[in-house]
Design a protein around this motif. Structure first.
Motif, short mmCIF file in Angstrom:
data_model
loop_
_atom_site.label_atom_id
_atom_site.label_comp_id
_atom_site.label_asym_id
_atom_site.label_seq_id
_atom_site.Cartn_x
_atom_site.Cartn_y
_atom_site.Cartn_z
N GLY A 21 -20.59 -20.74 -1.55
CA GLY A 21 -19.99 -19.66 -2.37
C GLY A 21 -20.23 -18.36 -1.83
O GLY A 21 -19.28 -17.34 -2.94
N PHE A 22 -21.02 -17.84 -1.21
CA PHE A 22 -21.15 -16.24 -1.11
C PHE A 22 -20.06 -16.55 -0.55
O PHE A 22 -19.39 -15.19 -0.17
N LYS A 23 -18.99 -16.67 1.16
CA LYS A 23 -17.73 -16.18 0.86
C LYS A 23 -17.49 -16.19 0.07
O LYS A 23 -16.23 -15.09 0.11
N ARG A 24 -17.45 -16.87 -1.00
CA ARG A 24 -15.83 -16.75 -1.44
C ARG A 24 -16.44 -15.21 -2.01
O ARG A 24 -15.56 -14.54 -2.88
N PHE A 25 -18.14 -15.18 -2.89
CA PHE A 25 -18.40 -14.13 -3.31
C PHE A 25 -17.99 -12.76 -2.38
O PHE A 25 -17.35 -11.33 -3.04
N LEU A 26 -17.66 -12.38 -1.19
CA LEU A 26 -17.87 -11.54 -0.65
C LEU A 26 -15.95 -11.38 -0.36
O LEU A 26 -15.83 -10.45 -0.03
N LEU A 27 -15.48 -12.11 -0.63
CA LEU A 27 -13.45 -12.11 -0.65
C LEU A 27 -13.29 -12.29 -1.79
O LEU A 27 -12.30 -11.57 -1.72
N ARG A 28 -14.10 -11.97 -2.77
CA ARG A 28 -13.45 -11.34 -4.18
C ARG A 28 -12.63 -9.80 -3.60
O ARG A 28 -13.70 -9.07 -3.26
N GLY A 29 -11.59 -9.90 -4.44
CA GLY A 29 -11.51 -8.24 -4.60
C GLY A 29 -12.45 -7.25 -5.60
O GLY A 29 -12.20 -5.75 -4.53
N ASN A 30 -13.14 -7.52 -5.96
CA ASN A 30 -14.03 -6.34 -7.00
C ASN A 30 -15.47 -5.24 -5.22
O ASN A 30 -15.30 -4.64 -5.80
N ILE A 31 -15.51 -6.96 -4.40
CA ILE A 31 -16.13 -6.18 -4.21
C ILE A 31 -15.84 -5.55 -2.44
O ILE A 31 -16.62 -4.44 -2.17
N VAL A 32 -14.42 -5.43 -2.01
CA VAL A 32 -14.00 -4.58 -1.77
C VAL A 32 -13.88 -3.75 -2.47
O VAL A 32 -13.93 -2.40 -1.38
N GLU A 33 -13.19 -3.85 -4.16
CA GLU A 33 -13.22 -2.13 -4.50
C GLU A 33 -14.11 -1.38 -4.57
O GLU A 33 -14.01 -0.01 -4.27
N LEU A 34 -15.29 -2.73 -4.71
CA LEU A 34 -16.42 -1.68 -4.81
C LEU A 34 -16.02 -0.13 -3.38
O LEU A 34 -17.02 0.37 -3.50
N ALA A 35 -16.54 -1.38 -2.45
CA ALA A 35 -16.66 -0.89 -1.11
C ALA A 35 -16.10 0.23 -0.70
O ALA A 35 -16.23 1.21 -0.23
N VAL A 36 -14.66 0.55 -1.13
CA VAL A 36 -14.29 1.15 -0.79
C VAL A 36 -14.00 2.54 -2.06
O VAL A 36 -14.77 4.00 -1.67
N ALA A 37 -14.52 2.36 -3.50
CA ALA A 37 -15.23 3.11 -4.11
C ALA A 37 -16.32 4.36 -3.95
O ALA A 37 -16.17 5.30 -3.94
N VAL A 38 -17.15 3.14 -3.45
CA VAL A 38 -17.73 4.32 -2.72
C VAL A 38 -18.04 4.95 -1.51
O VAL A 38 -18.67 6.11 -1.00
N ILE A 39 -17.25 4.75 -0.83
CA ILE A 39 -17.00 5.32 0.47
C ILE A 39 -15.75 6.38 0.70
O ILE A 39 -16.99 7.48 0.89
N VAL A 40 -15.55 5.93 -0.94
CA VAL A 40 -14.18 7.10 -1.58
C VAL A 40 -15.36 7.78 -1.90
O VAL A 40 -15.69 9.23 -1.79
N GLY A 41 -16.46 8.18 -2.86
CA GLY A 41 -16.95 8.90 -3.56
C GLY A 41 -18.25 9.49 -2.47
O GLY A 41 -17.80 10.60 -2.78
#
Length: 139
Positions: free
Chosen positions: A3-23
């Motif tokens: 479940g943790f692996k699926r959570f980390l690989l969800r698209g939302n996490i990657v999008e959120l990380a990109v948004a934080v870096i761009v922000g």
């Protein structure tokens, strides 16, 4: 662990990380805009010298109040808000309205309950008011 692996690989996490870096990068850009362009512009309007708002402060009973630093942050916030509004919100609203233009032509508002219904409906699905379809209305 799966479940943790699926959570980390969800698209939302990657999008959120990109948004934080761009922000964070965008924040640095706007802070530079404020310190290099807006603050000198304010200085030119107020007397020809470049003010450093961060140095403005007053002291009461030994406590220092750095209102200049607050002014710097407020100007930065206002510039960020303006840039977000004019460069992101307004264009996105226009884009959404272009896509919703076709949808609005096939829907109408019930005059009784103000619900959105099909333009050709003869009766409102929400309040059961009898309606005249758009195609049968006199021109």
């Amino acid at each position: 662990m799966g479940g943790f692996k699926r959570f980390l690989l969800r698209g939302n996490i990657v999008e959120l990380a990109v948004a934080v870096i761009v922000g964070a990068t965008f924040s640095g850009l706007v802070q530079a805009l404020v310190s290099d362009l807006v603050t000198p512009l304010i200085g030119a309007v107020t007397g020809g010298r470049r003010p450093n708002f961060a140095d403005y402060s007053f002291t009461v009973n030994g406590s220092q109040f750095k209102y200049g630093d607050f002014l710097n942050h407020m100007i930065t916030f206002l510039v960020i808000a303006a840039v977000i509004y004019w460069l992101i919100v307004v264009p996105m609203n226009r884009l959404v309205s272009l896509f919703e233009g076709d949808k609005k032509s096939t829907e109408k508002e019930c005059p009784e309950c103000l619900s959105t219904i099909q333009a050709e409906a003869r009766r409102c699905a929400f309040c059961t008011t009898e309606l005249v379809p758009e195609s049968q209305k006199p021109a």
